[in-house]
Design a protein around this motif. Sequence first.
Motif, mmCIF file in Angstrom:
data_model
loop_
_atom_site.group_PDB
_atom_site.id
_atom_site.type_symbol
_atom_site.label_atom_id
_atom_site.label_comp_id
_atom_site.label_asym_id
_atom_site.label_seq_id
_atom_site.Cartn_x
_atom_site.Cartn_y
_atom_site.Cartn_z
ATOM 1 N N GLY A 265 0.815 -1.213 0.000
ATOM 2 C CA GLY A 265 0.000 0.000 0.000
ATOM 3 C C GLY A 265 0.846 1.259 0.000
ATOM 4 N N ALA A 266 1.933 1.242 0.766
ATOM 5 C CA ALA A 266 2.826 2.400 0.799
ATOM 6 C C ALA A 266 3.471 2.615 -0.565
ATOM 7 N N LEU A 267 3.865 1.520 -1.221
ATOM 8 C CA LEU A 267 4.458 1.631 -2.561
ATOM 9 C C LEU A 267 3.420 2.104 -3.572
ATOM 10 N N ALA A 268 2.189 1.577 -3.494
ATOM 11 C CA ALA A 268 1.139 1.953 -4.441
ATOM 12 C C ALA A 268 0.791 3.431 -4.337
ATOM 13 N N ALA A 269 0.654 3.937 -3.112
ATOM 14 C CA ALA A 269 0.322 5.348 -2.924
ATOM 15 C C ALA A 269 1.446 6.237 -3.438
ATOM 16 N N THR A 270 2.685 5.832 -3.187
ATOM 17 C CA THR A 270 3.833 6.604 -3.673
ATOM 18 C C THR A 270 3.849 6.656 -5.193
ATOM 19 N N MET A 271 3.698 5.495 -5.827
ATOM 20 C CA MET A 271 3.780 5.442 -7.280
ATOM 21 C C MET A 271 2.613 6.168 -7.943
ATOM 22 N N MET A 272 1.414 6.090 -7.332
ATOM 23 C CA MET A 272 0.271 6.795 -7.911
ATOM 24 C C MET A 272 0.439 8.303 -7.768
ATOM 25 N N ALA A 273 1.012 8.756 -6.660
ATOM 26 C CA ALA A 273 1.275 10.188 -6.492
ATOM 27 C C ALA A 273 2.269 10.676 -7.539
ATOM 28 N N VAL A 274 3.241 9.844 -7.852
ATOM 29 C CA VAL A 274 4.213 10.203 -8.889
ATOM 30 C C VAL A 274 3.526 10.267 -10.256
ATOM 31 N N LYS A 275 2.671 9.276 -10.553
ATOM 32 C CA LYS A 275 1.927 9.303 -11.814
ATOM 33 C C LYS A 275 1.076 10.567 -11.897
ATOM 34 N N ALA A 276 0.407 10.919 -10.796
ATOM 35 C CA ALA A 276 -0.432 12.122 -10.781
ATOM 36 C C ALA A 276 0.407 13.370 -11.035
ATOM 37 N N ALA A 277 1.611 13.411 -10.455
ATOM 38 C CA ALA A 277 2.482 14.567 -10.666
ATOM 39 C C ALA A 277 2.897 14.678 -12.133
ATOM 40 N N GLU A 278 3.195 13.545 -12.745
ATOM 41 C CA GLU A 278 3.582 13.564 -14.161
ATOM 42 C C GLU A 278 2.418 14.027 -15.038
ATOM 43 N N ILE A 279 1.203 13.565 -14.732
ATOM 44 C CA ILE A 279 0.021 13.989 -15.499
ATOM 45 C C ILE A 279 -0.255 15.468 -15.276
ATOM 46 N N PHE A 280 -0.113 15.912 -14.028
ATOM 47 C CA PHE A 280 -0.311 17.333 -13.704
ATOM 48 C C PHE A 280 0.632 18.196 -14.547
ATOM 49 N N ASN A 281 1.894 17.801 -14.612
ATOM 50 C CA ASN A 281 2.872 18.588 -15.362
ATOM 51 C C ASN A 281 2.584 18.577 -16.859
ATOM 52 N N LEU A 282 2.179 17.432 -17.401
ATOM 53 C CA LEU A 282 1.827 17.363 -18.816
ATOM 54 C C LEU A 282 0.592 18.212 -19.114
ATOM 55 N N ALA A 283 -0.421 18.104 -18.248
ATOM 56 C CA ALA A 283 -1.654 18.879 -18.451
ATOM 57 C C ALA A 283 -1.395 20.372 -18.327
ATOM 58 N N ALA A 284 -0.499 20.748 -17.405
ATOM 59 C CA ALA A 284 -0.190 22.166 -17.226
ATOM 60 C C ALA A 284 0.433 22.756 -18.486
ATOM 61 N N ALA A 285 1.211 21.954 -19.205
ATOM 62 C CA ALA A 285 1.840 22.417 -20.442
ATOM 63 C C ALA A 285 0.815 22.620 -21.549
ATOM 64 N N LEU A 286 -0.383 22.010 -21.390
ATOM 65 C CA LEU A 286 -1.442 22.115 -22.400
ATOM 66 C C LEU A 286 -2.589 23.013 -21.941
ATOM 67 N N GLY A 287 -2.326 23.813 -20.918
ATOM 68 C CA GLY A 287 -3.327 24.772 -20.459
ATOM 69 C C GLY A 287 -4.168 24.312 -19.296
ATOM 70 N N GLY A 288 -3.904 23.136 -18.742
ATOM 71 C CA GLY A 288 -4.698 22.567 -17.645
ATOM 72 C C GLY A 288 -3.954 22.627 -16.333
ATOM 73 N N PRO A 289 -4.201 21.663 -15.467
ATOM 74 C CA PRO A 289 -5.056 20.484 -15.681
ATOM 75 C C PRO A 289 -6.536 20.778 -15.469
ATOM 76 N N ILE A 290 -7.376 19.852 -15.937
ATOM 77 C CA ILE A 290 -8.807 19.885 -15.652
ATOM 78 C C ILE A 290 -9.053 18.906 -14.506
ATOM 79 N N PHE A 291 -9.603 19.405 -13.404
ATOM 80 C CA PHE A 291 -9.792 18.583 -12.207
ATOM 81 C C PHE A 291 -11.188 17.978 -12.162
ATOM 82 N N LEU A 292 -11.309 16.861 -11.451
ATOM 83 C CA LEU A 292 -12.619 16.272 -11.198
ATOM 84 C C LEU A 292 -13.429 17.183 -10.293
#
Length: 247
Positions: A197-224
Motif C-alpha cells: 500500500g505504501a508503494l502503491a500510494a507513492t507510485m500513484m502520487a508520482v503518476k499524478a504529478a507527471e500527469i499534472f505537469n503534462l496537463a499544465a503544459a497544455l493549459g490545464g489540468p482539468i480537475f474532477l
Amino acid sequence: MSSPLEQLISLSRELGREDRKLAILGEGNTSVRLSSETFLVKASGSSLATMRAEDVTECRFGPLMELLDQDEASDAQIAAALVASQVLPNARKPSTEAVFHAYLLGLTGIQWVAHTHPIAVNGILCSPRAQEFAGRRMFPDEIVCCGQKSVLIPYTDPGLQLAKAIRAAVEGKGIGTPRVILLTNHGLIAPASSAGGALAATMMAVKAAEIFNLAAALGGPIFLAPGDNQRIESRNDEHYRRKQLGI
C-alpha cells in the motif's frame, strides 16, 4: 511468509530503484511497526536502494513520542532521544525523521511508512502550484490510492519540527488518517496498512504529478468535480480495490 524486516528491506529497495527517481544516495526513509512498543526504521545515512539488515534500527516509541510532546528541544536533546529510543545501544543511529515515523505509525490502521523525494512530485512542491496539486484530483485511481486530497505541509526544518508540523496538520484538519502527505520543498510521505500500500500510494502520487505537469503544459489540468471525488471515494468496488492494495 517473510518477516517485517525482510519486507521493509524489499520495500526500501523498490523505492530506491534508480529508474523510479524517487530517492538517491541517502535520501528518504522507511519504517514498519512491530508492536505497540517498537518499530523498525531506516538508519541515518543508509541508502534505500541498497538496504541491508544492518541498515535498519529497532526503536522504542516512548522516547520519541515524549520528545514530540516537548515544547522546545535542542539539537543535543534530539540526538540523545534518538539514541535513547534504540533497542540495541550499538545499532546504527536511526534517521533524524524517526520522530514523524513514530507518530504516523501510531495512527489507526497504519503499520508502514514510506518517505521519498520523487523528482516529478518535488517539481510541483517547489513551485507556486503545490497547494493546487495537493488539494484537487484529476482521475479516479488518484483518489483510490491517494485519497480525495493530500495533506500539504509548508517547508519545515526536518526532524522534530517537521514531526510537530505533521501532527498539527493531520489532527487540525480532522480528515482522519491521510494516505499521502506532501512536504513543500522536500518530498512525499505515504502511510499505509501494508508495504504494498505504501508503494502503491507513492507510485500513484508520482503518476499524478507527471500527469499534472503534462496537463499544465497544455493549459490545464482539468480537475474532477467535488461530487465526482466523493462518488469515487464512497463506491464499494473502490473500497474493495483499496483493501486489496493495502492502502
